[in-house]
Design an enzyme around this catalytic site. Structure first.
Site: not given
Ligand code: C5P
Length: 312
Positions: A164, A17, A130-131, A126, A122
């Site tokens: 994500d 994405k 992985g998601s 961003g 990659p």
């Molecule tokens: O949800 P995910 O595990 O992908 O998020 C990874 C890190 O990114 C979280 O631990 C947090 O530090 C940050 N994050 C955030 N706010 C979001 C999404 C991610 O602070 N909406």
């Protein structure tokens, strides 16, 4: 997400994405940030192959879920490609293994699976590779193991794996996402766009970028971008692309401002960093336009360059 059976294995494509808009509204008490973001799926994908493994806990010495990761981007085959550094872990830390284990504990399923993951997307880019792999694992193993979980139940498991992940269970290929990113409003967009995406060698940690973010006092809306996307590609798009994480990312990694400079000199309709970086994209009106820009950027050896179409 594309599926096919290959003998007794299930093969699933997990798309990447891009975020075309990302506003951070505030930091929440749980440490996450409240977002408004527009995500679009791209026509570049990882491939996962799932094969059932009978597994009984009484005789178990091997893990129930085994993962092998292969990089498709061999520098020998493609001089602009490079091996992931550090390599992608294939153990319990990989979101694919976490997704499979979450399904087993949630349903009590006793069997296991061999999973092969062929990486094209990659990492630390961003682009949610992985998601997307985790979402493909939930959907793939739900079929392979005949668990018959409904989409809403899969969506709840997906949100536990990462902000994500639910986006990739969405039948619409673009969405306005709120909350942590897991609350989706599907967007019905008529036209595909072409993107030139550059992933510099360096990566960025998502938590580090969010920690660096500071409120600016003003708040942008995604709606002008959505309107422009509905109208089709034009130079007006540039003023509607926005990423509140780009400034913090530029403070942490000089490659991002370098990408901004490079893209400022290219004839693209607009350019921006995706998500928490480090991939950076330019928007093009048609494939030939994107391929011309990509050829120039590839010759500068600033990172891995990919042309991808949005999957609206
Ligand atoms: O949800 P995910 O595990 O992908 O998020 C990874 C890190 O990114 C979280 O631990 C947090 O530090 C940050 N994050 C955030 N706010 C979001 C999404 C991610 O602070 N909406």
């Amino acid at each position: 997400m594309l599926f096919r059976w290959d003998k007794s294995s299930l093969v699933v494509h997990a798309p990447a994405k891009l975020n075309l808009f990302l506003e951070v509204l505030n930091k929440r008490p749980d440490g996450f940030h409240e977002l408004e973001t527009v995500m679009v799926m791209l026509g570049i994908h990882d491939t996962l192959r799932f094969t059932s493994l009978s597994h009984s806990t009484s005789e178990a010495t091997e893990p129930a879920v085994s993962l092998r990761v292969f990089s498709i981007n061999s520098p020998k085959a493609d001089p602009t490609a490079f091996e992931e550094n550090p390599p992608i872990p294939a153990g319990a830390d990989n979101l694919v293994v976490k997704a499979a284990e979450l399904l087993r504990t949630h349903t009590g399923y006793a069997g296991g699976a061999n999973i092969e993951l062929w990486k094209r997307i990659p990492s630390e880019a961003g682009m949610a590779g992985g998601s997307s792999d985790a979402a493909a694992t939930l959907v793939g193993l739900n079929h392979l193991w005949k668990l018959e979980l409904a989409t809403e139940e899969l969506r709840q498991l997906a949100a536990r794996l990462g902000s994500d992940v639910p986006f990739f269970l969405n039948s619409s290929r673009s969405a306005l996402c709120r909350g942590r990113g897991e609350i989706l409003e599907p967007l019905d967009l008529p036209l595909g766009l072409f993107f030139v995406v550059v992933k510099p060698r360096s990566g960025l940690s998502t938590p580090a970028v969010f920690r660096r973010w500071r409120p600016t006092g003003s708040r942008r809306s995604a709606l002008p971008l959505v309107e422009e996307l509905r109208r089709g590609p034009s130079a007006r798009l540039a003023g509607t692309l926005y990423n509140a994480l780009q400034n913090p990312a530029e403070e942490l990694n000089a490659d991002i401002s370098r990408m901004r400079d490079v893209f400022s000199n290219e004839p693209v309709l607009g350019h921006m960093m995706s998500g928490s970086g480090t991939s950076y994209f330019g928007v093009c009106g048609h494939r030939r336009h994107a391929e011309r820009v990509a050829a120039r950027l590839s010759s500068r050896r600033i990172g891995r360059v990919v042309v991808a179409r949005s999957q609206f």
